[in-house]
Scaffold this motif. Structure first.
Motif, PDB file in Angstrom:
ATOM      1  N   GLU A 140       0.812  -1.217   0.000  1.00 36.56           N
ATOM      2  CA  GLU A 140       0.000   0.000   0.000  1.00 36.56           C
ATOM      3  C   GLU A 140       0.852   1.277   0.000  1.00 36.56           C
ATOM      4  OE1 GLU A 140      -0.027  -1.576   4.348  1.00 36.56           O
ATOM      5  OE2 GLU A 140      -0.023  -2.403   2.303  1.00 36.56           O
ATOM      6  N   ASN A 141       2.159   1.125   0.154  1.00 34.97           N
ATOM      7  CA  ASN A 141       3.059   2.284   0.118  1.00 34.97           C
ATOM      8  C   ASN A 141       3.813   2.405  -1.197  1.00 34.97           C
ATOM      9  OD1 ASN A 141       2.288   2.920   2.720  1.00 34.97           O
ATOM     10  ND2 ASN A 141       4.034   1.885   3.679  1.00 34.97           N
ATOM     11  N   LEU A 142       3.398   1.604  -2.187  1.00 37.60           N
ATOM     12  CA  LEU A 142       3.971   1.676  -3.538  1.00 37.60           C
ATOM     13  C   LEU A 142       3.073   2.521  -4.429  1.00 37.60           C
ATOM     14  CD1 LEU A 142       5.752   0.720  -5.972  1.00 37.60           C
ATOM     15  CD2 LEU A 142       4.217  -1.267  -6.121  1.00 37.60           C
ATOM     16  N   TRP A 143       3.675   3.479  -5.099  1.00 32.36           N
ATOM     17  CA  TRP A 143       3.004   4.236  -6.151  1.00 32.36           C
ATOM     18  C   TRP A 143       3.712   3.917  -7.458  1.00 32.36           C
ATOM     19  CZ3 TRP A 143      -0.171   9.096  -6.083  1.00 32.36           C
ATOM     20  CH2 TRP A 143      -0.979   9.156  -4.940  1.00 32.36           C
ATOM     21  N   CYS A 144       2.992   3.313  -8.376  1.00 29.92           N
ATOM     22  CA  CYS A 144       3.542   2.934  -9.676  1.00 29.92           C
ATOM     23  C   CYS A 144       2.979   3.892 -10.716  1.00 29.92           C
ATOM     24  CB  CYS A 144       3.156   1.491  -9.977  1.00 29.92           C
ATOM     25  SG  CYS A 144       3.810   0.872 -11.529  1.00 29.92           S
ATOM     26  N   VAL A 145       3.852   4.709 -11.292  1.00 26.96           N
ATOM     27  CA  VAL A 145       3.402   5.827 -12.117  1.00 26.96           C
ATOM     28  C   VAL A 145       4.101   5.815 -13.484  1.00 26.96           C
ATOM     29  CG1 VAL A 145       3.245   8.356 -12.263  1.00 26.96           C
ATOM     30  CG2 VAL A 145       3.002   7.211 -10.039  1.00 26.96           C
ATOM     31  N   GLY A 146       3.312   5.970 -14.551  1.00 26.99           N
ATOM     32  CA  GLY A 146       3.882   6.184 -15.875  1.00 26.99           C
ATOM     33  C   GLY A 146       3.764   5.029 -16.844  1.00 26.99           C
ATOM     34  N   ASN A 147       3.188   3.905 -16.418  1.00 25.38           N
ATOM     35  CA  ASN A 147       3.075   2.753 -17.317  1.00 25.38           C
ATOM     36  C   ASN A 147       2.274   3.086 -18.568  1.00 25.38           C
ATOM     37  OD1 ASN A 147       3.034  -0.219 -18.025  1.00 25.38           O
ATOM     38  ND2 ASN A 147       0.840   0.175 -17.824  1.00 25.38           N
ATOM     39  N   ARG A 148       2.757   2.598 -19.692  1.00 24.32           N
ATOM     40  CA  ARG A 148       2.004   2.743 -20.940  1.00 24.32           C
ATOM     41  C   ARG A 148       1.939   1.415 -21.698  1.00 24.32           C
ATOM     42  NH1 ARG A 148       7.038   5.269 -21.606  1.00 24.32           N
ATOM     43  NH2 ARG A 148       8.183   4.729 -23.524  1.00 24.32           N
ATOM     44  N   GLU A 149       2.123   0.325 -20.975  1.00 28.44           N
ATOM     45  CA  GLU A 149       1.929  -1.017 -21.530  1.00 28.44           C
ATOM     46  C   GLU A 149       0.490  -1.408 -21.227  1.00 28.44           C
ATOM     47  OE1 GLU A 149       3.278  -3.927 -23.815  1.00 28.44           O
ATOM     48  OE2 GLU A 149       4.840  -2.678 -22.908  1.00 28.44           O
ATOM     49  N   TYR A 150      -0.409  -1.010 -22.128  1.00 23.93           N
ATOM     50  CA  TYR A 150      -1.839  -1.140 -21.851  1.00 23.93           C
ATOM     51  C   TYR A 150      -2.343  -2.514 -22.284  1.00 23.93           C
ATOM     52  CZ  TYR A 150      -1.303   3.914 -21.376  1.00 23.93           C
ATOM     53  OH  TYR A 150      -0.885   5.169 -21.007  1.00 23.93           O
ATOM     54  N   ASP A 151      -2.078  -3.503 -21.473  1.00 24.43           N
ATOM     55  CA  ASP A 151      -2.535  -4.868 -21.699  1.00 24.43           C
ATOM     56  C   ASP A 151      -3.271  -5.320 -20.444  1.00 24.43           C
ATOM     57  OD1 ASP A 151      -2.151  -7.642 -23.179  1.00 24.43           O
ATOM     58  OD2 ASP A 151      -1.596  -7.963 -21.072  1.00 24.43           O
ATOM     59  N   ASP A 152      -4.494  -5.811 -20.599  1.00 20.90           N
ATOM     60  CA  ASP A 152      -5.327  -6.119 -19.441  1.00 20.90           C
ATOM     61  C   ASP A 152      -4.673  -7.111 -18.490  1.00 20.90           C
ATOM     62  OD1 ASP A 152      -7.257  -4.395 -20.290  1.00 20.90           O
ATOM     63  OD2 ASP A 152      -8.564  -5.929 -21.149  1.00 20.90           O
ATOM     64  N   ALA A 153      -4.116  -8.185 -19.028  1.00 20.83           N
ATOM     65  CA  ALA A 153      -3.496  -9.200 -18.164  1.00 20.83           C
ATOM     66  C   ALA A 153      -2.319  -8.613 -17.401  1.00 20.83           C
ATOM     67  CB  ALA A 153      -3.044 -10.391 -19.005  1.00 20.83           C
ATOM     68  N   TYR A 154      -1.608  -7.720 -18.062  1.00 15.33           N
ATOM     69  CA  TYR A 154      -0.443  -7.078 -17.429  1.00 15.33           C
ATOM     70  C   TYR A 154      -0.884  -6.084 -16.358  1.00 15.33           C
ATOM     71  CZ  TYR A 154       4.099  -4.637 -17.219  1.00 15.33           C
ATOM     72  OH  TYR A 154       5.293  -4.083 -16.804  1.00 15.33           O
TER      73      TYR A 154
END
Length: 309
Positions: A166-180
């Motif tokens: 809950e203390n992880l912020w994951c920002v900037g992904n552009r691999e738009y795959d549902d399973a991923y």
């Protein structure tokens, strides 16, 4: 004020071979940054280097992960070094390497307290090994450091999880795959894709993150920067290219807010591969943008007296 120590972790242990018999070139990144004056501009108190174990492209039979035993050994050494700096109230400015270098730093953070992780990356790196086509920890780093994966990596020194999910912020992904994307969407981490970041606005996003760090009374936060978060046209020298990405205007705005926070405990830069930037054109532009923003906005205090820099 904290003194800056550049820490070099020249590791490629978390990546697959780009072609048979060839190691990933990202292990040469610290030397490449030196050549392009990052060290000179940052002016650290000192520079510390910890060379990585020998690279292998063979998967471990038990975990199906590349270089798993070497990663464990290396992470323990890294953690000792970073812990020592944190104990002296220094600021570790870490140069990779691939994203697997995060392991040692977050082990050290866990030994010191309860920290947040701002994971700025063109991919989530929140992937189970069963879905990995390569077995490379570089593509699973955010997942592993929050306790997801084989215990050999997630529970070193009995410290699982190094960063609470809950203390992880994951920002900037552009691999738009549902399973991923589903893997991080189904976690308790905060996930903000590139599309969502632009929708929310950079300043709103960072203010929400910094408010959460304060409201949770965290001991600070670590900043992970993967060069592939940048637009492919301005940063093509990475191992996993993807269309779109942050412009330098967006990147500089985002990092400037983070650099101004006195809760920033340390940072790392990963993935830029010198083998893919033969002229240094893209590296020069990156160093210019990053160092200008860092020097202008950071709350730590560079020490110019080191004559070796």
């Amino acid at each position: 004020m904290k003194e800056i120590y550049i820490v070099e972790f020249p590791s490629n242990l978390g990546l697959k071979e780009p072609q048979p018999g060839k190691e990933p070139g990202v292990k040469n990144l610290p030397d490449w940054f030196w050549k392009h004056n990052l060290h000179k501009i940052i002016q650290p108190k000192s520079t510390i280097r910890l060379d990585a174990p020998r690279y292998s492209n063979t998967r471990d039979s038990e975990t199906q992960i590349l270089n798993v035993n070497s990663l464990v050994d290396y992470a323990r050494e890294q953690a000792y070094l970073v812990n020592n700096l944190l104990s002296q109230n220094k600021f570790p400015f870490v140069l990779g390497g691939d994203c697997s270098i995060l392991l040692g730093s977050v082990i050290a953070l866990k030994q010191k307290g309860n920290y947040g992780l701002f994971y700025l990356d063109g991919h989530t790196d929140f992937m189970d090994v069963s879905l990995s086509e390569t077995g490379g920890v570089g593509g699973m780093a955010a997942s592993i450091v929050t306790g997801n994966g084989p215990k050999k990596l997630t529970d070193m020194l009995n410290l699982q999880p190094y960063i609470k999910e809950e203390n992880l912020w994951c920002v900037g992904n552009r691999e738009y795959d549902d399973a991923y994307e589903n893997q991080i969407c189904n976690s308790s981490a905060t996930y903000i894709s590139l599309q969502e970041l632009r929708k929310q606005g950079i300043s709103n996003c960072i203010q929400s993150f910094l408010s959460e760090v304060e409201n949770k009374n965290l001991d600070g936060f670590w900043l992970h920067i993967d060069a592939d978060v940048l637009n492919d046209s301005i940063m093509p020298c990475v191992d996993s290219r993807t269309p779109d990405g942050l412009t330098y205007e967006e990147f500089n705005e985002l990092t400037s807010y983070l650099f101004q926070s006195d809760q920033l405990t340390g940072l790392e830069i990963t993935i830029l591969d010198p083998d893919l930037d033969k002229t240094g054109q893209y590296t020069k532009e990156f160093v210019q943008n990053f160092t200008t923003t860092f020097k202008k906005h950071n709350t730590v205090n560079p020490s110019p007296e080191d004559k070796d820099i």
